[in-house]
Design a protein around this motif. Structure first.
Motif, PDB file in Angstrom:
ATOM      1  N   GLY A  26       0.781  -1.224   0.000  1.00 27.85           N
ATOM      2  CA  GLY A  26       0.000   0.000   0.000  1.00 27.85           C
ATOM      3  C   GLY A  26       0.818   1.281   0.000  1.00 27.85           C
ATOM      4  N   ARG A  27       2.152   1.173  -0.065  1.00 28.96           N
ATOM      5  CA  ARG A  27       2.994   2.386  -0.086  1.00 28.96           C
ATOM      6  C   ARG A  27       2.924   3.092  -1.432  1.00 28.96           C
ATOM      7  N   TRP A  28       2.714   2.322  -2.511  1.00 28.05           N
ATOM      8  CA  TRP A  28       2.602   2.895  -3.849  1.00 28.05           C
ATOM      9  C   TRP A  28       1.176   2.684  -4.325  1.00 28.05           C
ATOM     10  N   GLY A  29       0.546   3.723  -4.826  1.00 37.78           N
ATOM     11  CA  GLY A  29      -0.794   3.597  -5.381  1.00 37.78           C
ATOM     12  C   GLY A  29      -0.727   2.949  -6.756  1.00 37.78           C
ATOM     13  N   PRO A  30      -1.626   2.041  -7.062  1.00 37.70           N
ATOM     14  CA  PRO A  30      -1.589   1.376  -8.365  1.00 37.70           C
ATOM     15  C   PRO A  30      -2.397   2.130  -9.424  1.00 37.70           C
ATOM     16  N   ALA A  31      -1.970   2.008 -10.655  1.00 34.84           N
ATOM     17  CA  ALA A  31      -2.717   2.475 -11.820  1.00 34.84           C
ATOM     18  C   ALA A  31      -2.510   1.438 -12.916  1.00 34.84           C
ATOM     19  N   GLU A  32      -3.514   1.218 -13.738  1.00 33.91           N
ATOM     20  CA  GLU A  32      -3.406   0.236 -14.812  1.00 33.91           C
ATOM     21  C   GLU A  32      -3.663   0.899 -16.153  1.00 33.91           C
ATOM     22  N   LEU A  33      -2.871   0.476 -17.147  1.00 38.09           N
ATOM     23  CA  LEU A  33      -3.054   0.937 -18.511  1.00 38.09           C
ATOM     24  C   LEU A  33      -3.150  -0.277 -19.425  1.00 38.09           C
ATOM     25  N   ASP A  34      -4.076  -0.252 -20.346  1.00 39.18           N
ATOM     26  CA  ASP A  34      -4.278  -1.353 -21.286  1.00 39.18           C
ATOM     27  C   ASP A  34      -3.335  -1.173 -22.474  1.00 39.18           C
ATOM     28  N   THR A  35      -2.054  -1.419 -22.216  1.00 39.40           N
ATOM     29  CA  THR A  35      -1.010  -1.234 -23.217  1.00 39.40           C
ATOM     30  C   THR A  35       0.184  -2.088 -22.846  1.00 39.40           C
ATOM     31  N   GLY A  36       1.205  -2.058 -23.693  1.00 45.93           N
ATOM     32  CA  GLY A  36       2.432  -2.786 -23.427  1.00 45.93           C
ATOM     33  C   GLY A  36       3.396  -1.960 -22.585  1.00 45.93           C
ATOM     34  N   HIS A  37       4.659  -2.347 -22.618  1.00 40.36           N
ATOM     35  CA  HIS A  37       5.678  -1.769 -21.743  1.00 40.36           C
ATOM     36  C   HIS A  37       6.009  -0.308 -22.049  1.00 40.36           C
ATOM     37  N   TRP A  38       5.704   0.188 -23.214  1.00 38.30           N
ATOM     38  CA  TRP A  38       6.049   1.552 -23.613  1.00 38.30           C
ATOM     39  C   TRP A  38       4.792   2.377 -23.872  1.00 38.30           C
ATOM     40  N   PRO A  39       3.979   2.670 -22.863  1.00 33.60           N
ATOM     41  CA  PRO A  39       2.728   3.397 -23.094  1.00 33.60           C
ATOM     42  C   PRO A  39       2.929   4.815 -23.614  1.00 33.60           C
ATOM     43  N   MET A  40       4.111   5.391 -23.363  1.00 33.18           N
ATOM     44  CA  MET A  40       4.347   6.759 -23.834  1.00 33.18           C
ATOM     45  C   MET A  40       4.426   6.827 -25.351  1.00 33.18           C
ATOM     46  N   PHE A  41       4.609   5.679 -26.010  1.00 36.90           N
ATOM     47  CA  PHE A  41       4.593   5.631 -27.467  1.00 36.90           C
ATOM     48  C   PHE A  41       3.256   5.136 -28.003  1.00 36.90           C
ATOM     49  N   SER A  42       2.699   4.101 -27.370  1.00 39.45           N
ATOM     50  CA  SER A  42       1.461   3.508 -27.891  1.00 39.45           C
ATOM     51  C   SER A  42       0.209   4.291 -27.510  1.00 39.45           C
ATOM     52  N   GLN A  43       0.196   4.889 -26.320  1.00 42.44           N
ATOM     53  CA  GLN A  43      -0.966   5.649 -25.834  1.00 42.44           C
ATOM     54  C   GLN A  43      -0.475   6.832 -24.998  1.00 42.44           C
ATOM     55  N   PRO A  44       0.176   7.830 -25.599  1.00 45.10           N
ATOM     56  CA  PRO A  44       0.835   8.876 -24.818  1.00 45.10           C
ATOM     57  C   PRO A  44      -0.086   9.673 -23.901  1.00 45.10           C
ATOM     58  N   ARG A  45      -1.339   9.772 -24.215  1.00 45.29           N
ATOM     59  CA  ARG A  45      -2.241  10.550 -23.348  1.00 45.29           C
ATOM     60  C   ARG A  45      -2.542   9.825 -22.041  1.00 45.29           C
TER      61      ARG A  45
END
Length: 58
Positions: A26-45
């Motif tokens: 619980g020290r780090w809050g989780p977030a999930e993205l439906d993408t691969g390892h490089w979301p800044m290229f596949s889904q930058p927003r």
């Protein structure tokens, strides 16, 4: 210091051991993205949205 772990769902099934402890504890809050390892290229927003929301929550 607040932190957010961004889990890319098309990458690994579980976080690496160095990350699993803080996320599961619980020290780090989780977030999930439906993408691969490089979301800044596949889904930058999406990673930008996660960063904005994480910063606003702190």
């Amino acid at each position: 210091m607040p932190a957010t772990y961004v889990k890319c769902l098309l990458d690994r099934d579980v976080p690496p051991p160095a990350v699993a402890g803080p996320v599961e504890g619980g020290r780090w809050g989780p977030a999930e993205l439906d993408t691969g390892h490089w979301p800044m290229f596949s889904q930058p927003r999406e990673p930008a949205r996660v960063l904005r929301e994480s910063a606003a929550a702190d």
